[in-house]
Enzyme design. Sequence first.
Site, PDB file in Angstrom:
ATOM      1  N   ASP A 105      34.607  37.510  40.940  1.00 59.61           N
ATOM      2  CA  ASP A 105      34.064  37.200  39.620  1.00 59.61           C
ATOM      3  C   ASP A 105      35.189  37.131  38.594  1.00 59.61           C
ATOM      4  OD1 ASP A 105      34.519  39.990  39.630  1.00 59.61           O
ATOM      5  OD2 ASP A 105      32.845  40.388  38.284  1.00 59.61           O
ATOM      6  N   GLU A 133      37.016  40.803  46.991  1.00 59.59           N
ATOM      7  CA  GLU A 133      35.647  41.272  46.776  1.00 59.59           C
ATOM      8  C   GLU A 133      34.710  41.060  47.963  1.00 59.59           C
ATOM      9  OE1 GLU A 133      37.578  40.765  42.840  1.00 59.59           O
ATOM     10  OE2 GLU A 133      37.456  39.553  44.660  1.00 59.59           O
ATOM     11  N   GLY A 145      39.184  42.757  38.044  1.00 59.44           N
ATOM     12  CA  GLY A 145      39.232  42.792  36.588  1.00 59.44           C
ATOM     13  C   GLY A 145      40.623  42.607  36.025  1.00 59.44           C
TER      14      GLY A 145
END
Length: 347
Positions: free
Chosen positions: A146, A138, A115
């Site tokens: 993502d 990840e 993030g």
Amino acid sequence: MDFGGGEEIRFERLGAAGVVTLTRPKALNAVTHAMVLALTRALSAWADDPEVALVVIKAEGRAFSAGGDILHIYEAGRAGNPPVDFFADEYSLNLAIARFPKPYIALVDGIAMGGGVGVSFHGSHRLMSENAVFAMPEVGIGFFPDVGGSYILPRLKDRFGLYLGLTGARIRQGDAVWSGLASHAVQQADLEAILTALAESGDADAVAARYAQTVPCETASDTLEAIARHFAPDDLDETRSSLRRGAAAGEDFAAATLDTIARRSPTSLRVTHRQIIEGAAIDMAACMRMEFRVVNRMLAGHDFYEGIRAAIIDKDATPVWRPATLEAVTQDVVDAYFAPLERELDL
């Protein structure tokens, strides 16, 4: 200035700059839903404010942002309420940063993962200090890169992004500038002066150029060549075959990379490889829609929760992936992660 977010994020006007500071240093500035919504509101207001020439994002403490609040995501998912709305809002914010009509300058000092990458590296100016570290790890927790990783990673030089996404390797400012991830390398000691100059002049290009440093790659040239060669195929199994041949010929990089990949989630590896290959040919909005499809399926699956259990809950570092091998992750299994949703991401 109060756009929400409480004590987790601060907003200020300094001269011509709208300044965002991540203020969760004890949590390594992990991004929460409240922070996402507050930053979204700030960007909406500042985009139309003639007195704001540019936006700067920085952070308190030793990390820029070590990712999202994955413990909360884990607990919510385990309770049967996967936080799909969080991801919808986060991905919309990532796109808003990429589309922001004014310079958006990230002062990255310390680690930026997950993030934290999403709120920084989609900006127009990505300034990394000598203390900065970038990673998208990840696949090691049963997830996927993502927050726009499907857009960023395939656009890095010489297949470097595919290597980063499939291994979770960490890089520093020299590799980041070489690959195109960072726009400028700067010194940590200059960050306050850079912020002052941006606020005074409102000229991001001139300030970034003034303080930019010339730095060498941290990764040796023969390793960069090996990455480009082994990760050249658009097929994951061909890359593995190339690495096996290299390892058999005594290539240390190939052997080490094979070992790293073998410890990652097989499902995450297949999904990540596909998202990066497909992401190279589509725009940022399409990437975010694709990632939203994938995250919905990840949150309904097994490996993400198992990866968090092994890394954060029990801390035994022995995740039991399901399926356990890449061979068992068939094409139809992968296709299901990318299939249309009943509720697509509204951008």
